[in-house]
Design a protein around this motif. Structure first.
Motif, PDB file in Angstrom:
ATOM      1  N   ARG A   1       0.987  -1.293   0.012  1.00 46.33           N
ATOM      2  CA  ARG A   1       0.018   0.056   0.087  1.00 46.33           C
ATOM      3  C   ARG A   1       0.871   1.051  -0.034  1.00 46.33           C
ATOM      4  NH1 ARG A   1      -5.286  -0.493   0.309  1.00 46.33           N
ATOM      5  NH2 ARG A   1      -6.029  -2.659   1.516  1.00 46.33           N
ATOM      6  N   GLN A   2       0.437   2.122  -0.640  1.00 45.12           N
ATOM      7  CA  GLN A   2       1.111   3.507  -0.790  1.00 45.12           C
ATOM      8  C   GLN A   2       0.223   4.667  -0.490  1.00 45.12           C
ATOM      9  OE1 GLN A   2       2.209   4.696  -4.772  1.00 45.12           O
ATOM     10  NE2 GLN A   2       3.250   6.439  -3.947  1.00 45.12           N
ATOM     11  N   LEU A   3       0.802   5.409   0.648  1.00 43.51           N
ATOM     12  CA  LEU A   3      -0.026   6.564   1.183  1.00 43.51           C
ATOM     13  C   LEU A   3       0.713   7.866   0.858  1.00 43.51           C
ATOM     14  CD1 LEU A   3      -2.395   7.559   2.894  1.00 43.51           C
ATOM     15  CD2 LEU A   3      -0.870   7.294   4.643  1.00 43.51           C
ATOM     16  N   VAL A   4       0.206   8.872   0.224  1.00 44.81           N
ATOM     17  CA  VAL A   4       0.913  10.181   0.041  1.00 44.81           C
ATOM     18  C   VAL A   4      -0.200  11.183   0.648  1.00 44.81           C
ATOM     19  CG1 VAL A   4       2.003  11.932  -1.432  1.00 44.81           C
ATOM     20  CG2 VAL A   4       2.218   9.336  -1.739  1.00 44.81           C
ATOM     21  N   GLN A   5       0.128  11.852   1.635  1.00 45.63           N
ATOM     22  CA  GLN A   5      -1.093  12.870   2.159  1.00 45.63           C
ATOM     23  C   GLN A   5      -0.238  13.848   2.950  1.00 45.63           C
ATOM     24  OE1 GLN A   5      -4.224  11.483   1.002  1.00 45.63           O
ATOM     25  NE2 GLN A   5      -4.807  12.716   2.889  1.00 45.63           N
ATOM     26  N   ARG A   6      -0.972  14.705   3.322  1.00 51.01           N
ATOM     27  CA  ARG A   6      -0.572  16.207   3.848  1.00 51.01           C
ATOM     28  C   ARG A   6      -1.382  16.245   5.079  1.00 51.01           C
ATOM     29  NH1 ARG A   6      -1.360  20.569  -0.764  1.00 51.01           N
ATOM     30  NH2 ARG A   6       0.251  19.908  -2.137  1.00 51.01           N
ATOM     31  N   PRO A   7      -0.644  16.622   6.305  1.00 52.16           N
ATOM     32  CA  PRO A   7      -1.126  16.468   7.472  1.00 52.16           C
ATOM     33  C   PRO A   7      -2.386  17.520   7.740  1.00 52.16           C
ATOM     34  CG  PRO A   7       1.330  16.867   7.844  1.00 52.16           C
ATOM     35  CD  PRO A   7       0.701  16.929   6.106  1.00 52.16           C
ATOM     36  N   PRO A   8      -3.340  16.996   8.449  1.00 56.97           N
ATOM     37  CA  PRO A   8      -3.324  15.994   9.155  1.00 56.97           C
ATOM     38  C   PRO A   8      -4.000  14.616   8.687  1.00 56.97           C
ATOM     39  CG  PRO A   8      -5.158  17.329   9.842  1.00 56.97           C
ATOM     40  CD  PRO A   8      -4.303  18.104   8.992  1.00 56.97           C
ATOM     41  N   TRP A   9      -3.368  13.470   8.836  1.00 59.23           N
ATOM     42  CA  TRP A   9      -3.914  12.384   8.371  1.00 59.23           C
ATOM     43  C   TRP A   9      -3.933  11.346   9.480  1.00 59.23           C
ATOM     44  CZ3 TRP A   9      -0.704   8.299   7.879  1.00 59.23           C
ATOM     45  CH2 TRP A   9       0.753   8.502   7.883  1.00 59.23           C
ATOM     46  N   SER A  10      -4.819  10.278   9.291  1.00 63.96           N
ATOM     47  CA  SER A  10      -4.632   8.982  10.046  1.00 63.96           C
ATOM     48  C   SER A  10      -5.131   7.785   9.435  1.00 63.96           C
ATOM     49  CB  SER A  10      -5.550   9.473  11.390  1.00 63.96           C
ATOM     50  OG  SER A  10      -5.552   8.126  12.313  1.00 63.96           O
ATOM     51  N   LEU A  11      -4.342   6.650   9.442  1.00 62.54           N
ATOM     52  CA  LEU A  11      -4.858   5.274   9.017  1.00 62.54           C
ATOM     53  C   LEU A  11      -4.999   4.284   9.471  1.00 62.54           C
ATOM     54  CD1 LEU A  11      -5.432   4.060   6.046  1.00 62.54           C
ATOM     55  CD2 LEU A  11      -2.930   3.980   5.740  1.00 62.54           C
ATOM     56  N   THR A  12      -5.994   3.676  10.044  1.00 63.24           N
ATOM     57  CA  THR A  12      -5.700   2.555  10.889  1.00 63.24           C
ATOM     58  C   THR A  12      -6.106   1.251  10.217  1.00 63.24           C
ATOM     59  OG1 THR A  12      -6.798   3.897  12.786  1.00 63.24           O
ATOM     60  CG2 THR A  12      -7.102   1.526  12.947  1.00 63.24           C
ATOM     61  N   PHE A  13      -5.395   0.081  10.722  1.00 65.32           N
ATOM     62  CA  PHE A  13      -5.241  -1.105  10.231  1.00 65.32           C
ATOM     63  C   PHE A  13      -5.853  -1.928  11.284  1.00 65.32           C
ATOM     64  CE2 PHE A  13      -2.316   0.644   7.732  1.00 65.32           C
ATOM     65  CZ  PHE A  13      -2.414   0.267   6.390  1.00 65.32           C
ATOM     66  N   ALA A  14      -7.233  -2.378  10.975  1.00 66.52           N
ATOM     67  CA  ALA A  14      -8.092  -3.303  11.925  1.00 66.52           C
ATOM     68  C   ALA A  14      -7.798  -4.612  12.104  1.00 66.52           C
ATOM     69  CB  ALA A  14      -9.592  -3.131  11.513  1.00 66.52           C
ATOM     70  N   ASP A  15      -7.233  -5.040  11.256  1.00 71.85           N
ATOM     71  CA  ASP A  15      -6.736  -6.538  11.422  1.00 71.85           C
ATOM     72  C   ASP A  15      -5.532  -6.919  10.669  1.00 71.85           C
ATOM     73  OD1 ASP A  15      -7.839  -6.128   8.907  1.00 71.85           O
ATOM     74  OD2 ASP A  15      -9.032  -7.975   8.746  1.00 71.85           O
ATOM     75  N   ALA A  16      -4.547  -6.389  11.304  1.00 74.10           N
ATOM     76  CA  ALA A  16      -2.965  -6.282  10.889  1.00 74.10           C
ATOM     77  C   ALA A  16      -2.668  -7.799  10.523  1.00 74.10           C
ATOM     78  CB  ALA A  16      -2.331  -5.793  11.696  1.00 74.10           C
ATOM     79  N   PRO A  17      -1.786  -8.007   9.542  1.00 75.90           N
ATOM     80  CA  PRO A  17      -1.256  -9.201   9.348  1.00 75.90           C
ATOM     81  C   PRO A  17      -0.040  -9.565  10.258  1.00 75.90           C
ATOM     82  CG  PRO A  17      -0.361  -7.830   7.919  1.00 75.90           C
ATOM     83  CD  PRO A  17      -1.361  -6.930   8.611  1.00 75.90           C
ATOM     84  N   PRO A  18       0.495 -10.700  10.401  1.00 74.21           N
ATOM     85  CA  PRO A  18       1.400 -11.261  11.424  1.00 74.21           C
ATOM     86  C   PRO A  18       2.751 -10.269  11.228  1.00 74.21           C
ATOM     87  CG  PRO A  18       0.838 -13.069  10.205  1.00 74.21           C
ATOM     88  CD  PRO A  18       0.001 -11.993   9.547  1.00 74.21           C
ATOM     89  N   LEU A  19       3.021  -9.658  10.136  1.00 75.00           N
ATOM     90  CA  LEU A  19       4.207  -8.855  10.043  1.00 75.00           C
ATOM     91  C   LEU A  19       4.035  -7.368   9.122  1.00 75.00           C
ATOM     92  CD1 LEU A  19       7.218  -8.339  10.755  1.00 75.00           C
ATOM     93  CD2 LEU A  19       7.800  -9.591   8.625  1.00 75.00           C
ATOM     94  N   THR A  20       4.263  -6.499   9.439  1.00 73.29           N
ATOM     95  CA  THR A  20       3.918  -5.361   8.726  1.00 73.29           C
ATOM     96  C   THR A  20       5.438  -4.447   8.692  1.00 73.29           C
ATOM     97  OG1 THR A  20       1.603  -5.269   9.251  1.00 73.29           O
ATOM     98  CG2 THR A  20       2.719  -3.199   8.206  1.00 73.29           C
ATOM     99  N   VAL A  21       5.630  -4.095   7.375  1.00 72.38           N
ATOM    100  CA  VAL A  21       6.885  -3.245   7.143  1.00 72.38           C
ATOM    101  C   VAL A  21       6.544  -1.657   6.790  1.00 72.38           C
ATOM    102  CG1 VAL A  21       9.101  -2.834   5.885  1.00 72.38           C
ATOM    103  CG2 VAL A  21       8.232  -5.208   6.341  1.00 72.38           C
ATOM    104  N   VAL A  22       6.719  -0.961   7.684  1.00 75.99           N
ATOM    105  CA  VAL A  22       6.379   0.485   7.304  1.00 75.99           C
ATOM    106  C   VAL A  22       7.822   1.310   6.852  1.00 75.99           C
ATOM    107  CG1 VAL A  22       5.317   2.747   8.015  1.00 75.99           C
ATOM    108  CG2 VAL A  22       4.373   0.407   8.796  1.00 75.99           C
ATOM    109  N   ALA A  23       7.789   1.871   5.674  1.00 77.41           N
ATOM    110  CA  ALA A  23       8.790   2.801   5.311  1.00 77.41           C
ATOM    111  C   ALA A  23       8.463   4.198   5.136  1.00 77.41           C
ATOM    112  CB  ALA A  23       9.391   2.210   4.034  1.00 77.41           C
TER     113      ALA A  23
END
Length: 122
Positions: free
Chosen positions: A19-41
């Motif tokens: 997934r790619q997210l390009v936003q200007r503040p303020p922003w918020s993104l919630t993952f309700a059922d996360a996978p066993p491993l997530t990489v955030v760059a």
């Protein structure tokens, strides 16, 4: 087995979702059922990650990478105090608020650009 392979094996990481997210503040993104491993760059700007079972958030600056191994709910936001705007559950995006808000978030959390890459082969 090297350290990264061991981490992926223990996290049962079998497929990939991008997934790619390009936003200007303020922003918020919630993952309700996360996978066993997530990489955030964080490629530019900054963000904060908050696990919902922990009130403290972790700040990420441009160039930082975070590994999230919690399978519960977590939020990525800028600033950390931004109220919930979008919830991702499975492959679905749910906008918090009314229809007017939905139009402003059409580009938020776009569909994955790559899905279901095979994981490590045994």
């Amino acid at each position: 087995m090297d350290v990264l392979s061991d981490l992926l094996h223990r996290a049962r990481a079998q497929t990939a979702l991008v997934r790619q997210l390009v936003q200007r503040p303020p922003w918020s993104l919630t993952f309700a059922d996360a996978p066993p491993l997530t990489v955030v760059a964080t490629l530019g700007g900054h963000a904060s990650i908050r696990l919902d079972d922990d009130a403290a958030s972790v700040h990420l600056a441009a160039g930082d990478i975070a590994l999230i191994s919690a399978t519960g709910r977590y939020t990525i936001a800028d600033p950390p105090s931004a109220p919930p705007q979008v919830v991702i559950q499975g492959q679905q995006k749910y906008v918090v608020g009314g229809r007017e808000e939905a139009a402003a978030h059409r580009s938020l959390a776009p569909a994955p650009t790559a899905t279901a890459y095979p994981g490590p082969r045994s």
